[in-house]
Design a protein around this motif. Structure first.
Motif, mmCIF file in Angstrom:
data_model
loop_
_atom_site.group_PDB
_atom_site.id
_atom_site.type_symbol
_atom_site.label_atom_id
_atom_site.label_comp_id
_atom_site.label_asym_id
_atom_site.label_seq_id
_atom_site.Cartn_x
_atom_site.Cartn_y
_atom_site.Cartn_z
ATOM 1 N N ASP A 233 0.828 -1.203 0.000
ATOM 2 C CA ASP A 233 0.000 0.000 0.000
ATOM 3 C C ASP A 233 0.865 1.257 0.000
ATOM 4 O OD1 ASP A 233 -2.206 -1.609 0.049
ATOM 5 O OD2 ASP A 233 -2.705 -1.242 2.152
ATOM 6 N N GLU B 122 -5.506 1.494 2.264
ATOM 7 C CA GLU B 122 -4.988 1.376 0.897
ATOM 8 C C GLU B 122 -3.839 2.331 0.590
ATOM 9 O OE1 GLU B 122 -8.524 2.170 -1.327
ATOM 10 O OE2 GLU B 122 -9.203 0.089 -1.230
ATOM 11 N N THR B 123 -3.270 2.992 1.619
ATOM 12 C CA THR B 123 -2.193 3.954 1.378
ATOM 13 C C THR B 123 -0.897 3.624 2.105
ATOM 14 O OG1 THR B 123 -2.737 5.413 3.240
ATOM 15 C CG2 THR B 123 -3.900 5.804 1.144
ATOM 16 N N LYS C 135 -8.528 9.667 -0.461
ATOM 17 C CA LYS C 135 -8.624 8.561 0.501
ATOM 18 C C LYS C 135 -8.579 9.082 1.940
ATOM 19 C CE LYS C 135 -6.571 5.104 -2.615
ATOM 20 N NZ LYS C 135 -7.742 4.210 -2.729
#
Length: 534
Positions: A195, A383-384, A219
């Motif tokens: 990620d 997701e980062t 996000k």
């Protein structure tokens, strides 16, 4: 080997020497990444960003894309020293009223409400755009590789990761991605962060806008809204770092430079001004009287820190008065006379990374990168691979305090890169990590270098001490005679066995020989890293 003064800890390693460029930092993979950029033709500022980015991967509990950065740089072509304040600001929705109406008497130390805008990516962008020669794509390549392919976890990283288990377990996202079956990864584990690799690739492709306006910002915004956080995409979009004029003082013929408030670098300069009134060399290194003087100077300077330091755009800070030699003499006299001023009762934990880079052209970068506490707020944006820092926790809710929370305001900040000039030229670039310890560690290191003539490695190896509001911690090399005398003088001496983890920071430094221009590097044995050059 040159003679060393008696009574000092034996050097853990030799000074590193190089002629073309040097990097010193707390992780060898990060140091090597910076060195490779230098060898490929990049300058010190390109290498600093590459080193910092790898640190975000390999020391994720200490630093990351969700944190802040301060830098002191010397541009050799312009013969100019500048400061870069890349600390983020409070969200628009962050007000004392919000917290008080929701039952808070202070801002939480962790969690979603402790986050402010992350400033580091814009800080990297400012370094590259204004002083670098390479692109984000080029300098982020090593960090992307380690995030995708993994890196083996070294001893100290494993130790600090373990300390953060409880925080990581509070978040399903964080525990799933940064724990293994509910436990921190062991030393030697190969750890991958796909990620985070994705986030780094977005920045490599689209620059700082990927973080502050693009998919990463989206996000962050979505997650904040879903969890009743205050940070929004508008706050990210409006963020800009600030180039600043460093503050300084003369200490025994050396110009010591720091970033001005909202950072605490002013404290280093105040302590040095106070201590300049004493013959420290005659008093003796790490003698009881020497430690007493340090502790009393620290109390006085930290009391001023807690009273005054805030975002200078929002508060009128009497910097000139606080740094005047006359004021320092008053404080020194109060120590000699035995008068006691109120001391700081604010105790700041926190962890960070420091790096310094020099190149053959004479450029120097002194950089601190941080997410404050271990894994920052503990909030991992899905997701980062990005943990948001918890710098907002350093704001006050006292409306009469200069550091009171206000929308768009930068909090009081602990990170302080250091630099020393001699005859107008860089002599030493250095830092000591560790929140409250940073000013104390910098001053001890500078006195080791300037008053006691230690080399760049020995200055960091020497036993350190740290004053807390409830006592003084001495490293084990300081013997029973010293401890007994300090105890007899009324100081409470703290022990690791008391159940607390007392730390004295992590040091890195480079000295530029004023006669030859060659580089000398030192790296703290208390960390995993190294100084390396070519």
């Amino acid at each position: 080997m040159a003679d060393r003064p008696s009574g000092y800890r034996k050097q853990t390693r030799s000074v590193v020497h190089a002629q073309n460029g040097m990097v010193a930092t707390s992780h060898p993979l990060a140091a090597m990444a910076g060195l490779q950029i230098l060898q490929q033709g990049g300058n010190a500022f390109d290498a600093a960003v590459a080193t910092a980015a790898v640190l975000c991967v390999v020391e994720p509990m200490m630093t990351g894309l969700g944190g802040d950065m301060f830098a002191l740089i010397y541009d050799a072509a312009k013969r100019e020293v500048k400061g870069l304040n890349a600390s983020g600001r409070a969200p628009r929705a962050a007000t004392p009223d919000f917290f008080e109406q929701n039952g808070y008497t202070s801002i939480p130390s962790h969690g979603i409400l402790s986050a402010t805008v992350p400033g580091v990516v814009d800080g990297w962008s400012q370094l590259l755009q204004n002083h670098g020669t390479l692109t984000f794509k080029e300098v982020l390549a090593p960090a992307i590789r380690y995030a995708e392919e993994g890196f083996p976890i070294p001893e100290m990283v494993a130790y600090y990761w373990k300390k953060a288990e409880r925080l990581l377990l509070q978040s399903e996202e964080a525990s799933n991605k940064y724990l293994i079956h509910g436990k921190a990864p062991n030393e030697g584990t190969l750890f991958k962060q796909p990620d985070l690799a994705w986030s780094l690739k977005q920045i490599a492709k689209d620059g700082r806008d990927a973080f502050y306006q693009g998919e990463i910002a989206d996000k962050i915004d979505r997650y904040m809204k879903s969890r009743q956080g205050l940070l929004r995409k508008e706050d990210l979009r409006e963020h800009r770092s600030q180039w600043v004029q460093p503050i300084s003082t003369d200490y025994r013929g050396h110009e010591i430079l720091e970033i001005p408030p909202n950072g605490q670098g002013l404290v280093v300069l105040q302590m040095l001004n106070i201590l300049e009134n004493f013959d420290l060399k005659a008093i003796g290194h790490n003698s009881p009287e020497y430690i007493r003087l340090f502790v009393e100077a620290k109390k006085l300077a930290y009391a001023d820190r807690d009273q005054y330091i805030a975002d200078s755009e929002f508060a009128d800070i009497p910097v000139n008065h606080l740094l005047s030699k006359e004021y320092a003499k008053e404080l020194a006299d109060s120590i000699q006379s035995g008068l006691k001023k109120s001391q700081s009762e604010v105790e700041l934990g926190g962890d960070t990374v420091y790096l310094t880079v020099t190149d053959k052209q004479g450029n120097v970068a002194s950089v601190t990168n941080s997410i404050f506490s271990l894994f920052g707020s503990g909030v991992l944006i899905p997701e980062t691979g990005i943990f948001l820092h918890n710098r907002g926790s350093l704001f006050s809710l006292d409306r009469n305090h200069p550091n009171v929370l206000q929308p768009g305001k930068r909090p009081f900040h602990t990170i302080i890169p250091g630099m020393v000039l001699k005859d107008g030229k860089p002599l030493i670039s250095f830092g000591v990590m560790g929140a409250d310890m940073q000013p104390q560690g910098q001053v001890q290191t500078l006195v080791n270098l300037i008053d006691f003539g230690m080399n760049i490695q020995a200055a960091g190896d020497a036993p350190r001490f740290r004053h807390y509001s409830h006592g003084v911690f001495l490293e084990s090399e300081m013997g029973p005679e010293i401890r007994q005398e300090l105890s007899d003088q009324g100081y409470t001496l703290l022990k690791q066995s008391d159940g607390d983890d007392f730390v004295v920071g992590g040091y890195q430094g480079i000295r530029i020989d004023p006669e030859t221009g060659l580089f000398q590097g030192g790296s703290d044995p208390r960390k995993d890293g190294c100084a390396i050059g070519f």
